[in-house]
Design an enzyme around this catalytic site. Sequence first.
Site: not given
Ligand code: GLY
Length: 568
Positions: A106, A380, A398, A400, A422, A451-452, A472-473
């Site tokens: 990340r 992403t 990603t 973002n 984020d 993050s998700s 998909g966030g």
């Molecule tokens: N940028 C999207 C995530 O990391 O959830």
Amino acid sequence: MRHAYCGQPTMAKRLLASLLLVALGSGTVVAMATDQGFSRGMVVSSSEEASQVGQDILKNGGNAVDAAVAVGFALAVTYPEAGNLGGGGFAVVRTPKNQIVTLDHRERAPLKARPDMFLAEDGTLDADLSLESHLASGTPGTVDGLLALHERFGRLSRRAVMAPAIALAEEGFKLNPILAGRIQALLPELSVRPASRTKFTHNGNAMAPGHRWRQPDLAKTLRRIADEGRAGFYQGPVAKMLVAEMIRGKGLIEQADLDAYRSIWREPIHGRYRGHDIYSMAPPSSGGILLVQMLNMLSLYPISNWGPGSTAQHHLMIEVARRAYADRAEHLGDADFYPVPVEKLLDKSYARDRIAGFDPMRATPSRSVRHGSFNESPQTTHYSVIDADGMMVALTTTLNSSFGNKWVVAGAGFLLNNEMDDFAASDSEANQYGLLGSVANAIAPGKRMLSSMTPTLVLKSGEPVLITGSPGGSTIITTVLQVILNVLDHGMTGVAAVNAPRLHHQWQPDTVMHEPNALSQTSADTLRSKGHQLTEVEVIGDANSIWIKEGRFYGAKDPREPGAAVGW
Ligand code: GLY
């Protein structure tokens, strides 16, 4: 609420495209949806060229990690919406000896980042800064991550796994209509960024579908990485170009940030569901914890008796997600900076307590669940790989937003991320989705933003069952959840599980997002009568997955995005 899926081709067009099945010879099949099983390898990604690269690496003696690294670098060339050198991601790997490892690559906040850096004098959020400016970029982790994966597990040389990406950038590839359309839609923004204009236009004009798109600066950067390893990106000419880009655009990333960046091997998040082992990503992603927390709550109910698409399942899933996402808002952030209560959130008795107030007849208003927030992003990409030895890779990566902050590093040819959005900019200001954030995810120098992303492996008695994940966030986690429920509770094939329509709830805003065909009229009426608000969105997720049954690999290319499942 701004939703994440504008500008994409319609579901119908994509479903039609998904029926394409192209034989390439030598037992290789490119298939967006196939009921054929394969035994020697499978790669599923949102780029046909990248999936083919992965399969070629497997055929040339590489293992699943070699293939995943090659796919990652290829996606930076062929899927610039989310494939990247300037972003970050997470990988979950299962070795042939059944060791499960995860790699956090990340992005990190630059060392000069400040908690209030996106706030105007009156305390309101300046979204142009957090999304569109050079300040929006975190220190990139992708190159370090892909190289770390390769160094630990790869079988082929670094040059061999990077050669296909270099060739795609140098020699070019034919633009597909979807990518050409997305670039054209962004031309006004790309054209005012000089290096982006050079990269994404043909002498200032839009590139038509079928145009052979060459990216010479990106090719040079990739070659430097292939020759020198991480020094080819984090030091020397590429690093200098990145720092010069930051100085020009008043961004914060300096050589000290590049020198300090390291991806981190982390313990996987592990859960048990219906006799299966679930392995996913730990903080700074919220994905693994929320996935297991939701599965723990769902395990208390006889979902398989209710059947797929039943209103009872929808209502329960919404209530489960509402509670889990409320916890995300309050408790989750980078665990190296904030005391995330991981064990508590994964505890089955906590799940039992958390869902205790569930009322089968009525929605629980989110305002009565708990206050807090989270922030998310739209673009992403996720890809899945397996090889003949059962080595599995789930990797989500990603920038973002789609195309990140849309700034290309001059001379180096890669896009910058806008991952700083984020973070929670303040506890009172909403992010790009109209959502609030909390102190657990506040900006701090060197901290990773929440993050998700949920790259996930499912095994039973040590044997592979499923590789999945999605973009998909905030919807990533419920997308992965639904794919898992479809396979484990409802006995669907991988393709059916991925194609099935989806819905989503994230606590705030208090509404059920659903794909157009996810709810029957009766189901929608029943959910409304229980007190749920419904919001239709075009698509949710792009869960490129591999389902493994009796030793055969079934690629499930999600029809919601382009790409290919390539089996051998
Ligand atoms: N940028 C999207 C995530 O990391 O959830």
